[in-house]
Scaffold this motif. Sequence first.
Motif, mmCIF file in Angstrom:
data_model
loop_
_atom_site.group_PDB
_atom_site.id
_atom_site.type_symbol
_atom_site.label_atom_id
_atom_site.label_comp_id
_atom_site.label_asym_id
_atom_site.label_seq_id
_atom_site.Cartn_x
_atom_site.Cartn_y
_atom_site.Cartn_z
ATOM 1 N N LEU A 53 0.833 -1.210 0.000
ATOM 2 C CA LEU A 53 0.000 0.000 0.000
ATOM 3 C C LEU A 53 0.865 1.256 0.000
ATOM 4 O O LEU A 53 0.567 2.232 -0.701
ATOM 5 C CB LEU A 53 -0.929 -0.011 1.218
ATOM 6 N N GLN A 54 1.971 1.212 0.754
ATOM 7 C CA GLN A 54 2.886 2.357 0.782
ATOM 8 C C GLN A 54 3.554 2.542 -0.577
ATOM 9 O O GLN A 54 3.727 3.675 -1.052
ATOM 10 C CB GLN A 54 3.943 2.146 1.869
ATOM 11 N N ALA A 55 3.900 1.440 -1.221
ATOM 12 C CA ALA A 55 4.538 1.528 -2.546
ATOM 13 C C ALA A 55 3.576 2.127 -3.566
ATOM 14 O O ALA A 55 3.979 2.928 -4.429
ATOM 15 C CB ALA A 55 4.997 0.146 -2.994
ATOM 16 N N ILE A 56 2.296 1.759 -3.483
ATOM 17 C CA ILE A 56 1.297 2.319 -4.397
ATOM 18 C C ILE A 56 1.149 3.827 -4.165
ATOM 19 O O ILE A 56 1.114 4.625 -5.113
ATOM 20 C CB ILE A 56 -0.051 1.595 -4.222
ATOM 21 N N SER A 57 1.080 4.218 -2.902
ATOM 22 C CA SER A 57 0.956 5.656 -2.577
ATOM 23 C C SER A 57 2.171 6.429 -3.045
ATOM 24 O O SER A 57 2.048 7.537 -3.613
ATOM 25 C CB SER A 57 0.769 5.827 -1.061
ATOM 26 N N ASP A 58 3.370 5.885 -2.829
ATOM 27 C CA ASP A 58 4.600 6.552 -3.260
ATOM 28 C C ASP A 58 4.637 6.701 -4.778
ATOM 29 O O ASP A 58 5.048 7.745 -5.307
ATOM 30 C CB ASP A 58 5.827 5.765 -2.791
ATOM 31 N N CYS A 59 4.220 5.654 -5.474
ATOM 32 C CA CYS A 59 4.223 5.688 -6.935
ATOM 33 C C CYS A 59 3.271 6.775 -7.445
ATOM 34 O O CYS A 59 3.610 7.548 -8.344
ATOM 35 C CB CYS A 59 3.822 4.317 -7.485
ATOM 36 N N ALA A 60 2.082 6.829 -6.845
ATOM 37 C CA ALA A 60 1.094 7.818 -7.277
ATOM 38 C C ALA A 60 1.559 9.240 -6.968
ATOM 39 O O ALA A 60 1.387 10.156 -7.792
ATOM 40 C CB ALA A 60 -0.243 7.543 -6.602
ATOM 41 N N ALA A 61 2.171 9.420 -5.784
ATOM 42 C CA ALA A 61 2.569 10.763 -5.361
ATOM 43 C C ALA A 61 3.797 11.261 -6.100
ATOM 44 O O ALA A 61 3.896 12.453 -6.452
ATOM 45 C CB ALA A 61 2.823 10.769 -3.848
ATOM 46 N N GLN A 62 4.767 10.355 -6.365
ATOM 47 C CA GLN A 62 6.040 10.768 -6.932
ATOM 48 C C GLN A 62 6.129 10.545 -8.440
ATOM 49 O O GLN A 62 7.060 11.028 -9.097
ATOM 50 C CB GLN A 62 7.178 10.017 -6.235
ATOM 51 N N GLY A 63 5.177 9.782 -8.977
ATOM 52 C CA GLY A 63 5.178 9.544 -10.414
ATOM 53 C C GLY A 63 6.329 8.702 -10.901
ATOM 54 O O GLY A 63 6.781 8.852 -12.042
ATOM 55 N N ARG A 64 6.811 7.794 -10.060
ATOM 56 C CA ARG A 64 7.917 6.923 -10.483
ATOM 57 C C ARG A 64 7.689 5.501 -9.959
ATOM 58 O O ARG A 64 6.924 5.284 -9.012
ATOM 59 C CB ARG A 64 9.258 7.453 -10.009
ATOM 60 N N VAL A 65 8.377 4.557 -10.575
ATOM 61 C CA VAL A 65 8.183 3.142 -10.257
ATOM 62 C C VAL A 65 8.636 2.847 -8.829
ATOM 63 O O VAL A 65 9.679 3.336 -8.375
ATOM 64 C CB VAL A 65 8.958 2.246 -11.244
ATOM 65 N N SER A 66 7.845 2.053 -8.127
ATOM 66 C CA SER A 66 8.233 1.558 -6.808
ATOM 67 C C SER A 66 7.825 0.088 -6.726
ATOM 68 O O SER A 66 7.063 -0.402 -7.573
ATOM 69 C CB SER A 66 7.560 2.373 -5.694
#
Length: 340
Positions: A53-66
């Motif tokens: 869930l944190q990886a999905i949020s980071d990806c959406a917020a930062q616009g980069r692959v996680s």
Amino acid sequence: MTTYAILSAVPMPIVVTDARERVLALNPLATGLLGKDQVGRHVVTVIRQPPLLQAISDCAAQGRVSEARYIRRDHAHETIYRAICTPTGEGGVLVSFQDVTSLETAGQMRRDFVANVSHELRTPLTAIQGFIETLQGPARGDQAAADRFLATMSKEAGRMIRLVGDLLSLSQVEGEERIRPTERVELHAILKSVIRTLGPAAEAAGVELLIETAAEERWLLGDPDQLMQVFVNLTENAIKYGHDGGRVILSLSEVARDPILGLPALQVDIRDFGQGFDEMHSHRLTERFYRVDSHRSRAVGGTGLGLAIVKHIVNRHKGRLKIHSEIGKGSCFSVLLPTG
């Protein structure tokens, strides 16, 4: 082609979320992984594993692959996924699930194997080093101590040589495991060679080594050297660990149709009448370095790899190994090899 059709063609679970972190789409494999009726639900109620869930949020917020690990457990298995989160634009995320269970398992087995080998070699090397230091120091000039220590050093060096030999043999049989043998082999001749080879060792241990089988020839497709290795290993173990029973019997019989192999087979039993062991150990005996009694195994020169070698050779021949033992009544190791 529709988006759903494209996702359905991808050979791994795929989940797509929108800018509100709600499930926008998922393919059939993802439905099998996460359950039905997930479209429109918030991803927190679908995935429920904080790292992903944190990886999905980071990806959406930062616009980069996680990425993160996703673990699925049921009553019998654990499946490990590498979940890769890729931005789709406008705050959406595409999550792909790559099954890495076999890679993780292989990596863990490799680490365990290295650790076990290191431990098996460290013990004799430490002993030898200690004896050398003693001979160079306090025991310098003490011939009796030198003779005693050198005898022990020779024993430990021999164990290391056997260990390295078994490691090389294990590596070889693992590499050939998927190559089916094509040579016709007569099992009577192999068992008689086992008796001849191990006769002196059996006599030295006070064990009567017998073969019980009908006189007819019994042929199958196999690797004669590897089958010889199987029966030598099993018979040698029977002599070492069952010598107090006074005899070891090799027998050969026909099985009209083995229920597990689903084929007619030849069965070779190696039976001793020694101390035996608890049946709880049977299913683990073919694991590398697994021992019922570590101290006793090392005392008789065991490396802990013999039965692992046997297992891989039997697998190559599409056969199976049965183990039965009863404390105080001895053990029987049975090799079934298909003839059909």
